[in-house]
Structure formats: C-alpha cells, structure tokens
Design a protein around this motif. Sequence first.
Motif, PDB file in Angstrom:
ATOM      1  N   ASP A   1       0.804  -1.227   0.000  1.00 18.81           N
ATOM      2  CA  ASP A   1       0.000   0.000   0.000  1.00 18.81           C
ATOM      3  C   ASP A   1       0.832   1.271   0.000  1.00 18.81           C
ATOM      4  OD1 ASP A   1      -2.193  -1.564   0.015  1.00 18.81           O
ATOM      5  OD2 ASP A   1      -2.826  -1.131   2.056  1.00 18.81           O
ATOM      6  N   HIS A   2       2.045   1.230   0.590  1.00 21.54           N
ATOM      7  CA  HIS A   2       2.845   2.459   0.719  1.00 21.54           C
ATOM      8  C   HIS A   2       4.317   2.181   0.454  1.00 21.54           C
ATOM      9  CE1 HIS A   2      -0.749   3.915   2.738  1.00 21.54           C
ATOM     10  NE2 HIS A   2      -0.293   5.134   2.517  1.00 21.54           N
ATOM     11  N   TYR A   3       4.932   3.125  -0.237  1.00 22.79           N
ATOM     12  CA  TYR A   3       6.368   3.070  -0.495  1.00 22.79           C
ATOM     13  C   TYR A   3       7.064   3.956   0.530  1.00 22.79           C
ATOM     14  CZ  TYR A   3      10.790   3.365  -3.004  1.00 22.79           C
ATOM     15  OH  TYR A   3      12.122   3.279  -3.347  1.00 22.79           O
TER      16      TYR A   3
ATOM     17  N   LYS B   1       6.031   1.800   9.622  1.00 22.98           N
ATOM     18  CA  LYS B   1       5.821   0.353   9.405  1.00 22.98           C
ATOM     19  C   LYS B   1       6.513  -0.461  10.494  1.00 22.98           C
ATOM     20  CE  LYS B   1       5.502   0.871   4.369  1.00 22.98           C
ATOM     21  NZ  LYS B   1       6.217   0.652   3.105  1.00 22.98           N
TER      22      LYS B   1
ATOM     23  N   GLY C   1       1.317  11.065   2.947  1.00 23.56           N
ATOM     24  CA  GLY C   1       0.621   9.799   3.170  1.00 23.56           C
ATOM     25  C   GLY C   1       0.302   9.491   4.613  1.00 23.56           C
TER      26      GLY C   1
ATOM     27  N   SER D   1      -3.443   8.132   4.769  1.00 22.82           N
ATOM     28  CA  SER D   1      -3.636   6.854   4.072  1.00 22.82           C
ATOM     29  C   SER D   1      -2.884   5.713   4.743  1.00 22.82           C
ATOM     30  CB  SER D   1      -3.224   6.977   2.605  1.00 22.82           C
ATOM     31  OG  SER D   1      -1.880   7.380   2.496  1.00 22.82           O
ATOM     32  N   ILE D   2      -1.744   6.006   5.407  1.00 25.69           N
ATOM     33  CA  ILE D   2      -1.018   4.923   6.092  1.00 25.69           C
ATOM     34  C   ILE D   2      -1.833   4.399   7.262  1.00 25.69           C
ATOM     35  CG2 ILE D   2       0.294   6.402   7.669  1.00 25.69           C
ATOM     36  CD1 ILE D   2       1.721   3.267   6.028  1.00 25.69           C
TER      37      ILE D   2
ATOM     38  N   SER E   1      -4.078   1.791   5.987  1.00 24.89           N
ATOM     39  CA  SER E   1      -3.305   0.572   5.700  1.00 24.89           C
ATOM     40  C   SER E   1      -2.957  -0.185   6.973  1.00 24.89           C
ATOM     41  CB  SER E   1      -2.020   0.926   4.950  1.00 24.89           C
ATOM     42  OG  SER E   1      -2.332   1.458   3.690  1.00 24.89           O
TER      43      SER E   1
ATOM     44  N   ILE F   1       6.823   6.077  -6.216  1.00 22.70           N
ATOM     45  CA  ILE F   1       5.426   6.223  -5.763  1.00 22.70           C
ATOM     46  C   ILE F   1       4.514   6.482  -6.955  1.00 22.70           C
ATOM     47  CG2 ILE F   1       3.869   7.719  -4.450  1.00 22.70           C
ATOM     48  CD1 ILE F   1       6.239   8.125  -2.467  1.00 22.70           C
TER      49      ILE F   1
ATOM     50  N   TYR G   1       1.780   3.651  -7.647  1.00 26.86           N
ATOM     51  CA  TYR G   1       0.454   3.978  -7.117  1.00 26.86           C
ATOM     52  C   TYR G   1      -0.283   5.052  -7.913  1.00 26.86           C
ATOM     53  CZ  TYR G   1       2.873   1.778  -3.201  1.00 26.86           C
ATOM     54  OH  TYR G   1       3.596   0.925  -2.427  1.00 26.86           O
TER      55      TYR G   1
END
Length: 775
Positions: free
Chosen positions: A322-324, A330, A360, A363-364, A367, A501, A505
């Motif tokens: 979902d995320h770079y 993370k 982000g 949005s993270i 996720s 990204i 995405y």
Amino acid sequence: MKSNKRTIPLIPLRGLSIFPYMVIHFDVGRDKSVNALEEAMVNDSMIFLTSQKEARIDMPTVDDFYEVGTVCKIKQMLKLPGDTIRVLVEGINRGKVREIIQEEPYFEAEIEEFVYEKEVEANKEMKAMMRMVIDNFEEYIKAGNKVSPDVLVSISEINEPGRLADVISSYIQLKPEDKQKILEAFNPYARLEVLHIILEEEIEVLEIEEEINNRVKSQINKVQKEYYLKEQIKAIQKELGEEEGLEAEVDEYIEKIQEINMPEEVKEKSIKEAERLRRLSPSSAETGVIRNYLEWIIELPWDTETKDRLDIKKSREILEKDHYGLEDVKERILEYLAIRKLAKNMKGPILCLVGPPGVGKTSIAKSIAKAINRKFVRMSLGGVRDEAEIRGHRRTYVGAIPGRIVSSMKKAGSKNPVFLFDEIDKLNSDFRGDPASALLEVLDPEQNNTFTDHFLEAPFDLSKVMFITTANSLNNIPRPLLDRMEVIRISGYTEEEKVEIAKRYLVPKQRKEHGLKEKNVSLSDNTLEAIIENYTREAGVRNLERNIANVMRKVAKRIVEENIKSVKVNTRTLSNYLGTPKFRRSETEREDQIGLATGLAWTAVGGETLSIEVTPMPGKGKLQLTGKLGDVMKESAVTGISYIRSKVEELEIDKDFHTKRDLHIHVPEGAIPKDGPSAGITMATAVISALTDIPVNGDVAMTGEITLRGRVLPIGGVKEKVLAANRLGIKKVLLPWDNKKDMDEIPDKIKKNIEFVFVKTMDEVLDHALVKGEK
C-alpha cells in the motif's frame, strides 16, 4: 403631519410587522440583514423595517416586500451562537420606500418618513371611533385570554387617535396582510376605522373558537376516562401475566443489557433507567430520552472486538504493497504486533504522525487497520472548537447525543479499532470549551480505560483502541497533549522515491479513474522526473498526483477526439499537457557571488532553500533587516554582527566598519514569514563576504545557529533541509557537528550526490564557504 426624506438601510422581515411606538426584539441571520444592521449601527442606528409579502422566500428581491414600513431605532444588539444576531428596536414613524438605492451587500432605500406632530384635540366623531375601538379591544381580551387585562389601563390613557390605533395593533394577533392594512392607513381616523372592522371580525372568530373549545373539552374528559379504564385493564393484565406494550419493551431492554458483558456500574445504571421508563407515562417526553439512552448503551461494542492478524510477514506485505517508504511507521506497527503476540493484554499505542502535507499520513493509518485486521474510523479535528464534539452533550439538553468518539466506536462496532484523529494541530477553542483538553483523557493510556461521555454518564473502555493522530507541525499542539503521544516524524520524499510512488500507485490510480488502460497511455521514468522537477516543488506527492491527473485528462481527450488508441507522453511533449514548466533550477543563484549565501530552512510543508543577500553602504553603522523576519532570526543577525566585530583583525575587515558602513540584510520572498535560529551562520557568512569582497561558493548551502564566540550549534529538520538542497542541485552542505547523528535519516543516494561537512566553529564554515584566493 409632515414628511421628510432620508436614506437608510432596509431589512425585510418574515412574518413580522412593526408599528410606531412598539418596542420588540427579533433575530437576524441573513447576510444582507446583518450587513444592514452593521451599516445602521455605524451611522445613526436608524433602520427601515418592512414585511415580506411571503414569509417562505429566503432571499427577497425588491418586489417581495411592501413599500410601507416603519422607521426604527436600534436599541440593542446581541450576538447569538450560530452567526445569529438578536436586535431590540423601537418603532419611530411610518415610512414609504421611494427608491431602492442599492441591493448589495444590503438593501438601502430612500424613505419618505411621515412624522406626526402633536395631534390636536379629537373631534366628536374621532372620539366616538376611539371609544368603539377601545370597547372592541376590551371584548377581544375577554374572548381570547391572549392579552393581559392590565393593558386596558394604559390604553385608556392614550388621547392621540393615531397612537391609540398603533398601540392596540401591536397587542393583537393578526394576519400579516391585516397588519399591513393598518400600517398603510396614514390618516388616524381611517386607521381606527380599519382596526375597528378587523377587531369585529376577530371577535367573531374567537367566539366560534370558544364554542369549538368547549366541545373539545368534553371530548377530552371522555378520553381521560378511557385512559383510566385502559390503565386498569393493564393492571389486571399484569396480575394475569398478560403484559404488553411498554412493559414488554422495558423487559426487552433489561434482557439485552443483562446479556452484554459490560462493567457492573454501567449495567446497574442502565437497568435503573429501564425501570424508570417502566414507571413513566407512555406520553411523557422523558420516555423518548430514556429510550434513546438505552438504545445507545445496547448498541455500543462493550464486549465486541476483532481478532488481530498477528502474522507479521503478512502484515508487512500489506503495508509494503500500500505504501512506499515510511519505514519508521511500518516498523513501529510490526513491533506492536510482535509484542501483542507475546503479551496478550497490551494497551493500544498512541502514535502521532508528523510531517508535511501529501506524504501519506492519513492513508497509512487506513493501511495499518487493514494490515492488522481491525476496523478503521476517522475523525477530522480541523476547526473543531466545541468540547461537546469530543465528550457529547448532557441528557438535560434537548436532542442531546454522545460525542463523536463514542459515536465512532458505535459505527466501528468493535472496541479495538484503529482510530484516526486527523489534523490534531488544527484544533481550536472558544467559549464552548477546549477540545484539546477534552482529548487529554482519550489519549492517555493510564486514563482512557474509563473515558466518560457526558451523554452516557458511564465509563467506556478505550484502552484497546489504537489511536493514530496526524499533524503538519508540533508547534500548535498543546504540550500536555503532545506528551501523551509517541511522535513519529515523516519527512518529505526524495525525487527517486517520488518516481517510485508515481509508478506504483499514482499513475495506475489516475489511469483507472480516467477510464484508461495501460496500453492507452505510457509515462516513462524520465517523464515522471520532469514532472517532479519542473512542475512541483513539495515534500509530499499531492501536486504530483494532480499533475498526473492533468496529463490523463488531456490524454483521454486526445484518444476520444482524435480516435487514436495510445499516447506516449515524453519529456519533449510534456509541456503540451502541463504547459510551461513552473519551476527551474536557477543557475544564477549558484554562481559564486559576493554577499550572497544559500541557507536551508524548515517549514510545515517541507524544507526550503533561502538566498540571503547582504549589501554594505556608506553610513553610520545602521543594520537593516528585511524579508518579513521573526524576532529569533533578527537576533541571530545581531549575534553574527557582534561575532564579526570581535574578529575584525583575523578577518581583515575595517575595525570601524560598524560606525562607517550601514548593512542591509535581505531574505527574498519577502511576503513569506521566516523565523528560527538556523540561518545564523548563513547570515554571518554573507556579511563577512560582503565586507571582505570574497565571493561565497554558489554550490555550498549551510544551516546552523551561531553564538557570540563563533560556535555552531545544532538545529532540527536536517532531512527536510537536505532534500531541499538536493532539489536545488547543491553540491556541498555545511551542518553543525552535533547533527552528525541525523545522517542516518538521509537516503544513501543523496549522500552520494552531496558532500556533507560537519563544522564546530565559524572559522570552519568560512574555510568551506568562501572562495579562497579571490579578494
């Protein structure tokens, strides 16, 4: 009677007529009306009030209100919650609109005002009419019971016919059309005549109402008797075990409450409320309040929670997909999952993601919920200024509901969701309380297991919720609130990260949203780099996504218009889609120049480069600072000058420069506020260059705080500043020695592009910043 003309603001009233000698208050909410009030208060507090022909019209025009109204004096204005103003006015004289001068931003009209001089003694015919009207009014009071009989005493003392008609008209309840007829009767005798006819009709109606009322009363007595008998039947049914209606409803509530695993004190309180409902009359207003309360209690997730996905490998895959980037976030989530696997009853973490817009943060959070298999709820705090938004309203208020935290928990249907507080740095406070203080209990792991909403008046456990907050800057978050959160900084992206990204995405997302397929459009890595370098200058990727969407729109138009199957967008054709590049790397700024040094600054939207210019002039030692600089930045400049004065011999500068020359320090982009101590060494370098005529290396950028003795102190925001230097093509960056520890955050590719020099003193800065051998 005489008339005169005046130009004053005008307000059309809905369902309200005002007469001379009348004192009344009413509420104003429409923008035009508020503007008219403000204009009137600025002048002589006089305003013209007239009635709308139809009350339902919200934005009346000139044709929607009557010409005849009342010139009034504003006595008092009071601002109410919700941008409404309560105004107290006194009717002075009748008036008639002769011309509307303006309609925006408020109505202004030329009014012919009819001023009544002291009236002469009434003749016999006038006295007879006055007496008839007073008799009518007395009969009206007896028939209607809507006006206090004491009013008659004050009415009977009025000797002026016109005033008598106006005062009586203000007391009786009439249709707007009838009131307007009285208002438009300028002649006192005609006015009394109109009032007499209207009162006669009203008295007839009131007598008919009285007859109907008597019939209804007899019916009500019959209904009360039936109700009493029904209550007796209910009592008998209860004895026989044949309960129904409210009794059965209360039992159902109690049964559901007993089934839920909630704290004992909450269960006892809820059952007590249910029993209180049993004792109330079904027609009581309180029954609705208690029903609403019990339904909230039953529907809240007291004992419902989702099972966490404790498979770290799978969770990592979801986060990576979902995320770079965003490695710190993370890793923190995976650490939490690992500990949850070992310690089952661990409290939910409270994280604060801080970074510039578009990286982000929001949005993270979605996720994270997806990765650990939890429900996700989001609450935007931008502009929230009412404490009740957090804690809810007490049940004593009409229409009370729980706050948005409890409402969101009900919506989640789980006691352990991922709960996102978005834009926590945008909270406000006013007379309705301080929402930030209300959040202290929510975001404290030691307190939030007993969070009490004003509506529930019972503790609700929030300890298993994973709270995530986002902010652009920590400066606006109150310290006690910030202390309760674990801050994770999310810096801006490098150009290479933005390309990745976009490829992974943004391009697929925008292609899909614009109805295109992969074969329809292609953007190479070089094209994406060109968009990033020439059309965006940001820490995040929000503008990058907008530009990609812009390209997709124009590609879609070409495919439909020219009937072609695919379009290839490259660096040569990019300007056809996005226009002339908005940003260019200025080579002139990077030339070696005297009195011009490049500094690095941190802002809420990422890092920026600052060109600091210094020009010495003949004068008396005056120091001038321009560029909208804050106090700290000005003090840094003064500190730098003091350091230079202490080192004039070593620097080979005229020791009397501070008395013979004026210095002007300017930081371009003067409309943007700038502050902070990190430009200290940059300003000092620029001043020394200007005084010694030695150019500053154009490929060097620097940041650091300077002391009076020339020491270079550490600063913050190193990664953002280095990314800004990289965007400008800087080859060498000077950083304070104590900021060496921050190099772990810098991507390896940037470390290869830029030479980093760590300095302890101003002498070392000058060794690297000034171009030696030239003077």
